[in-house]
Design a protein around this motif. Structure first.
Motif, short mmCIF file in Angstrom:
data_model
loop_
_atom_site.label_atom_id
_atom_site.label_comp_id
_atom_site.label_asym_id
_atom_site.label_seq_id
_atom_site.Cartn_x
_atom_site.Cartn_y
_atom_site.Cartn_z
N PHE A 8 1.03 -1.20 0.14
CA PHE A 8 -0.07 -0.14 -0.07
C PHE A 8 0.72 1.24 0.00
CE2 PHE A 8 -2.26 -3.46 2.15
CZ PHE A 8 -3.53 -3.30 1.45
N ASP A 9 0.72 1.97 -1.09
CA ASP A 9 1.16 3.58 -0.66
C ASP A 9 0.52 4.13 0.42
OD1 ASP A 9 2.43 5.87 -1.76
OD2 ASP A 9 0.33 6.57 -2.38
N ILE A 10 0.96 5.33 0.67
CA ILE A 10 0.41 5.88 1.88
C ILE A 10 -0.43 7.09 1.47
CG2 ILE A 10 0.86 7.54 4.11
CD1 ILE A 10 3.69 5.58 4.46
N ASP A 11 0.31 8.26 1.09
CA ASP A 11 -0.58 9.41 0.79
C ASP A 11 -1.29 9.48 -0.28
OD1 ASP A 11 0.80 11.35 2.73
OD2 ASP A 11 2.74 10.43 1.66
N GLY A 12 -2.74 9.51 -0.27
CA GLY A 12 -3.60 9.27 -1.20
C GLY A 12 -3.98 7.94 -1.57
N THR A 13 -3.45 7.11 -0.79
CA THR A 13 -3.90 5.74 -0.76
C THR A 13 -4.52 5.18 0.60
OG1 THR A 13 -2.37 5.29 -2.62
CG2 THR A 13 -3.27 3.26 -1.44
N LEU A 14 -3.67 4.97 1.51
CA LEU A 14 -4.00 4.82 2.76
C LEU A 14 -4.43 6.05 3.42
CD1 LEU A 14 -0.99 2.52 4.07
CD2 LEU A 14 -3.30 1.92 3.91
N TYR A 15 -3.84 7.09 3.38
CA TYR A 15 -3.80 8.34 3.98
C TYR A 15 -5.24 9.03 3.10
CZ TYR A 15 -0.86 8.63 7.74
OH TYR A 15 0.00 8.42 9.00
N ASN A 16 -6.14 9.48 3.36
CA ASN A 16 -7.19 10.53 2.67
C ASN A 16 -6.53 12.01 2.56
OD1 ASN A 16 -7.89 11.74 5.21
ND2 ASN A 16 -9.62 10.34 5.55
N THR A 17 -7.53 12.65 2.10
CA THR A 17 -7.02 13.97 1.94
C THR A 17 -6.93 14.76 3.33
OG1 THR A 17 -9.17 14.71 1.29
CG2 THR A 17 -7.69 14.36 -0.46
N SER A 18 -7.31 14.42 4.20
CA SER A 18 -7.04 14.95 5.56
C SER A 18 -6.06 14.51 6.22
CB SER A 18 -8.31 14.56 6.43
OG SER A 18 -9.51 15.39 5.86
N LYS A 19 -5.26 13.40 5.51
CA LYS A 19 -3.86 12.71 6.19
C LYS A 19 -4.50 11.85 7.19
CE LYS A 19 -1.02 14.46 3.29
NZ LYS A 19 -0.24 13.65 2.32
N LYS A 20 -5.43 11.12 7.27
CA LYS A 20 -6.02 10.17 7.88
C LYS A 20 -6.37 8.99 7.45
CE LYS A 20 -6.29 13.27 11.52
NZ LYS A 20 -5.61 13.08 12.55
N ILE A 21 -6.19 7.64 8.11
CA ILE A 21 -6.59 6.52 7.65
C ILE A 21 -8.12 6.27 7.95
CG2 ILE A 21 -6.26 4.08 7.82
CD1 ILE A 21 -3.37 4.56 8.61
N PRO A 22 -9.06 6.24 6.91
CA PRO A 22 -10.42 5.98 7.19
C PRO A 22 -10.43 4.67 7.89
CG PRO A 22 -9.79 6.60 4.84
CD PRO A 22 -8.55 6.28 5.55
N GLU A 23 -11.60 4.61 8.84
CA GLU A 23 -11.87 3.44 9.77
C GLU A 23 -12.18 1.97 8.65
OE1 GLU A 23 -11.86 2.90 12.72
OE2 GLU A 23 -10.70 4.95 13.02
N MET A 203 -0.29 -7.84 -4.84
CA MET A 203 -1.35 -6.90 -5.08
C MET A 203 -0.69 -5.75 -4.55
SD MET A 203 -4.93 -8.57 -4.34
CE MET A 203 -5.43 -9.91 -5.14
N VAL A 204 -1.00 -4.47 -5.69
CA VAL A 204 -0.14 -3.29 -5.11
C VAL A 204 -1.40 -2.09 -5.31
CG1 VAL A 204 2.07 -3.66 -5.61
CG2 VAL A 204 0.65 -2.77 -7.51
N PHE A 205 -1.55 -1.14 -4.34
CA PHE A 205 -2.27 -0.01 -4.52
C PHE A 205 -1.61 1.19 -4.30
CE2 PHE A 205 -3.92 -3.86 -2.68
CZ PHE A 205 -5.21 -4.07 -2.86
N GLY A 206 -2.11 2.13 -5.43
CA GLY A 206 -1.28 3.55 -5.28
C GLY A 206 -2.17 4.55 -6.14
N ASP A 207 -1.60 5.74 -5.92
CA ASP A 207 -2.14 6.88 -6.66
C ASP A 207 -1.32 7.73 -7.29
OD1 ASP A 207 -2.41 9.70 -4.85
OD2 ASP A 207 -1.43 7.73 -3.85
N GLY A 208 -0.03 7.75 -6.84
CA GLY A 208 0.85 9.03 -7.33
C GLY A 208 1.89 8.55 -8.52
N LEU A 209 2.51 9.33 -9.00
CA LEU A 209 3.37 9.34 -10.40
C LEU A 209 4.51 8.44 -9.85
CD1 LEU A 209 3.54 13.02 -11.64
CD2 LEU A 209 1.99 10.97 -12.50
#
Length: 261
Positions: A8-23, A203-209
Motif C-alpha cells: 500500500f502506498d501511503i499518501d492518497g491511498t492509505l491516507y485520505n486528503t485529511s492525512k487520516k486512515i479511514p476506519e 497486489m499493489v495499491f497506489g495513486d501517485g506518479l
C-alpha cells in the motif's frame, strides 16, 4: 484464496486528503491480515516518517524511499544509497543555481536552507515541520533520497546533467531524487526475492506518479489498483481503478478482490 502479498502506498491511498486512515481502510486491512495475507507499505517516505502509520496498522515490512531502502518484518533486506560523488555534484549544481536541497537518510531529514517558502509549503503538505539546517549531512551519512526544489522548466537541465539519478515530481515545487535504476517496482522485486511470494501473488495499491512502475510491474502477473484520485497516467498503468480515497476507495477495492468481506 491463496495468500497474497499486499503493498500500500501511503499518501492518497492509505491516507485520505485529511492525512487520516479511514476506519473502513483499517478494518479491511485487519480482515485481510486475519485471512492470512501479508501486508506491507510501498512509499516514497523515509523509514523515520513511517512510524505513525506503521504503528497504527501494525506493519513492520516496507519499501521506502521509492525502493531505495527495503525492510521485511523489521529486518533490512535491501538498501541503495545515492553515491557520494553524485551527491557532491548535485550539491554543487543546486548551490550554484540557488535551489534548496533536502537530504534524507533512514533516521533524519535536513535542509540546505534554514527557511524557504517552497520547502515550507512542501513540508506543510505532509504536516511536517521545516527540516533541520545542515550543510554537511550528505557528507556524513548514507543518503537514500534528496528533495530538489527545482522549477519544472529547469528540470530537463538536471536530467541531462545527472543520468545516474531519477527526478520524480511529488510536489508543485519539488522532485524526489533517487538512483535512476531504482523505483518502488525495484523495491518490490527485492522484497519478493527474500520471501516465498511471487509476482503473481502480489497486489499493489497506489495513486501517485511514483507508483507507476510498481503498478505496471505487478499488472503483468498480479493485480495493481489505482485510486480514483490518481492522475490519468497512473490509472493507465493499473489493472483496476477504484473510487477516490475519500470515498473509501481502498477498502472497496479490497472487498471486490476478495481480501476481506
Amino acid at each position: 484464496m491463496k495468500k497474497k502479498l499486499l503493498f500500500f502506498d501511503i499518501d492518497g491511498t492509505l491516507y485520505n486528503t485529511s492525512k487520516k486512515i479511514p476506519e473502513a481502510t483499517k478494518k479491511a486491512i485487519e480482515e485481510a491480515r486475519a485471512n492470512g495475507h501479508e501486508v506491507a507499505i510501498a512509499t516514497g517516505r523515509s523509514p523515520f516518517f513511517l512510524k505513525e502509520v506503521s504503528e497504527e496498522l501494525d506493519i513492520d515490512s516496507y519499501v521506502s524511499f521509492n525502493g531505495q531502502f527495503v525492510v521485511y518484518q523489521g529486518k533490512t533486506i535491501s538498501k541503495r544509497p545515492i553515491p557520494a560523488d553524485v551527491l557532491e555534484r548535485l550539491a554543487t549544481e543546486a548551490e550554484k543555481d540557488g535551489y534548496p536541497v533536502v537530504y534524507l537518510d533512514e533516521q533524519r531529514m535536513t535542509s540546505t536552507t534554514e527557511y524557504d517558502d517552497h520547502v515550507k509549503a512542501s513540508m506543510d503538505s505532509l504536516f511536517y515541520p521545516m527540516p533541520e539546517y545542515d550543510l554537511n549531512h550528505w557528507k556524513e551519512a548514507d543518503i537514500y533520497q534528496a528533495l530538489l526544489y527545482v522549477p519544472e522548466e529547469e528540470k530537463p537541465r538536471y536530467l541531462k546533467a545527472f543520468p545516474e539519478l531519477a527526478f520524480i515530481r511529488w510536489h508543485k515545487y519539488s522532485d524526489d531524487v533517487i538512483n535512476h535504476d531504482v523505483s518502488k517496482a525495484y523495491g518490490i522485486e527485492q522484497f519478493i526475492q527474500h520471501t516465498d511470494f511471487t509476482l503473481a501473488d502480489t497486489m499493489v495499491f497506489g495513486d501517485g506518479l511514483n507508483d507507476i512502475e510498481m503498478l505496471e510491474l505487478v499488472a503483468k502477473e498480479g493485480t495493481s489498483v489505482a485510486m480514483g484520485n490518481s492522475p490519468e497516467r497512473v490509472k493507465e498503468a493499473a489493472s483496476i481503478i477504484t473510487e477516490h480515497v475519500d470515498e473509501d476507495g481502498l477498502s472497496k477495492a479490497m472487498r471486490r478482490l476478495g481480501l476481506c468481506k
